[in-house]
Design an enzyme around this catalytic site. Structure first.
Site, PDB file in Angstrom:
ATOM      1  CD  GLU A  87      -2.701   1.478   2.395  1.00 60.70           C
ATOM      2  OE1 GLU A  87      -3.713   2.198   2.288  1.00 60.70           O
ATOM      3  OE2 GLU A  87      -2.339   0.951   3.473  1.00 60.70           O
ATOM      4  CG  ASP A 138       8.260  10.122  -2.825  1.00 60.35           C
ATOM      5  OD1 ASP A 138       8.057   9.682  -3.981  1.00 60.35           O
ATOM      6  OD2 ASP A 138       7.683  11.120  -2.363  1.00 60.35           O
ATOM      7  CG  ASP A 158      -1.941  15.503  -2.369  1.00 60.89           C
ATOM      8  OD1 ASP A 158      -2.740  16.110  -3.110  1.00 60.89           O
ATOM      9  OD2 ASP A 158      -1.208  16.081  -1.551  1.00 60.89           O
ATOM     10  CE  LYS A 190      -2.985  25.720  -6.904  1.00 60.05           C
ATOM     11  NZ  LYS A 190      -2.094  26.701  -6.227  1.00 60.05           N
ATOM     12  CG  ASP A 212     -12.555  11.787  -1.258  1.00 59.12           C
ATOM     13  OD1 ASP A 212     -11.370  11.670  -1.638  1.00 59.12           O
ATOM     14  OD2 ASP A 212     -12.940  12.702  -0.506  1.00 59.12           O
ATOM     15  CD  GLU A 259     -13.313   3.539   1.981  1.00 60.96           C
ATOM     16  OE1 GLU A 259     -14.180   2.959   1.313  1.00 60.96           O
ATOM     17  OE2 GLU A 259     -12.178   3.061   2.198  1.00 60.96           O
TER      18      GLU A 259
END
Length: 214
Positions: free
Chosen positions: A43, A95, A117, A121, A153, A193
């Site tokens: 994950e 990362d 995230d 933009k 979402d 969530e």
């Protein structure tokens, strides 16, 4: 989600066997961190770890990796792993762009991206975890039967991800446009969530594969 800096977190994370160190060569050796040689599921962006720890507890026949770059929340995952006594879950604090430093080609069976995230933009598109640079990394480390599970979402990110994956040569085995309305009971909630679905937010989900993994 903005993460509050915790200056003590880095020291807290030192010398824990559940945490994969950031030094040395790990690619092709990740199974050595586990008690058993089993399929590996990752994950990316685990947050506080509710999703990944629940999966690990339910599936002792699978080895799980929680990859989270924020030291200030990794300790929460670590605490859950220790409290639950999970031997099939390890943590990487780094990362996602460093994935191939930890995994060799074909070493992974599944990747989860939950509520990443959205970077709304356009100039930040390259930071999205479904941007083609990241998809190339996933394709590299997934085995021939491996797949990607994505949940969000954010409608804009979902639409972008469908297009990005299609253009990259992926195909979809499942798409849910309103997951909680269509859920068969197998969905595991993340902390994020739960919070937003309680407010009535629609959750989007997909499962995808590469036409050719290599």
């Amino acid at each position: 989600m903005r993460v509050r800096y915790k200056p003590w977190a880095e020291d807290y994370l030192k010398d824990h066997p559940e945490l994969v160190d950031m030094e040395g060569q790990h690619a092709g050796k990740m199974t050595e961190w586990f008690d058993k040689t089993q399929p590996i599921h990752i994950e990316i962006g685990s947050g506080m770890g509710q999703f990944i720890t629940t999966l690990a507890a339910q599936n002792p026949h699978i080895n799980y990796i929680s990859m989270e770059r924020e030291k200030s929340i990794v300790y929460k995952v670590l605490d859950k792993v220790k409290e639950m006594g999970l031997t099939n879950l390890k943590i990487i604090c780094n990362d996602a762009i460093e994935l191939n430093e930890y995994f060799k080609d074909g070493e992974v069976s599944r990747i989860y991206l939950n509520f990443s995230d959205p970077w709304p933009k356009n100039r930040h598109a390259k930071r999205r975890l479904t941007y083609h640079t990241f998809l190339a990394l996933y394709q590299q480390i997934l085995n021939d039967e491996g797949d990607l599970h994505f949940k969000t979402d954010n409608r804009g990110l979902f639409a972008y991800s469908l297009e990005s994956m299609s253009q990259f040569g992926m195909y979809f085995t499942k798409i849910n446009l309103n997951l909680h309305q269509e859920d068969d009971g197998s969905n595991i909630l993340t902390e994020y969530e739960k919070k937003f679905s309680d407010k009535g937010s629609r959750i989007y989900r997909m499962e995808a594969k590469f036409h050719s993994q290599k």
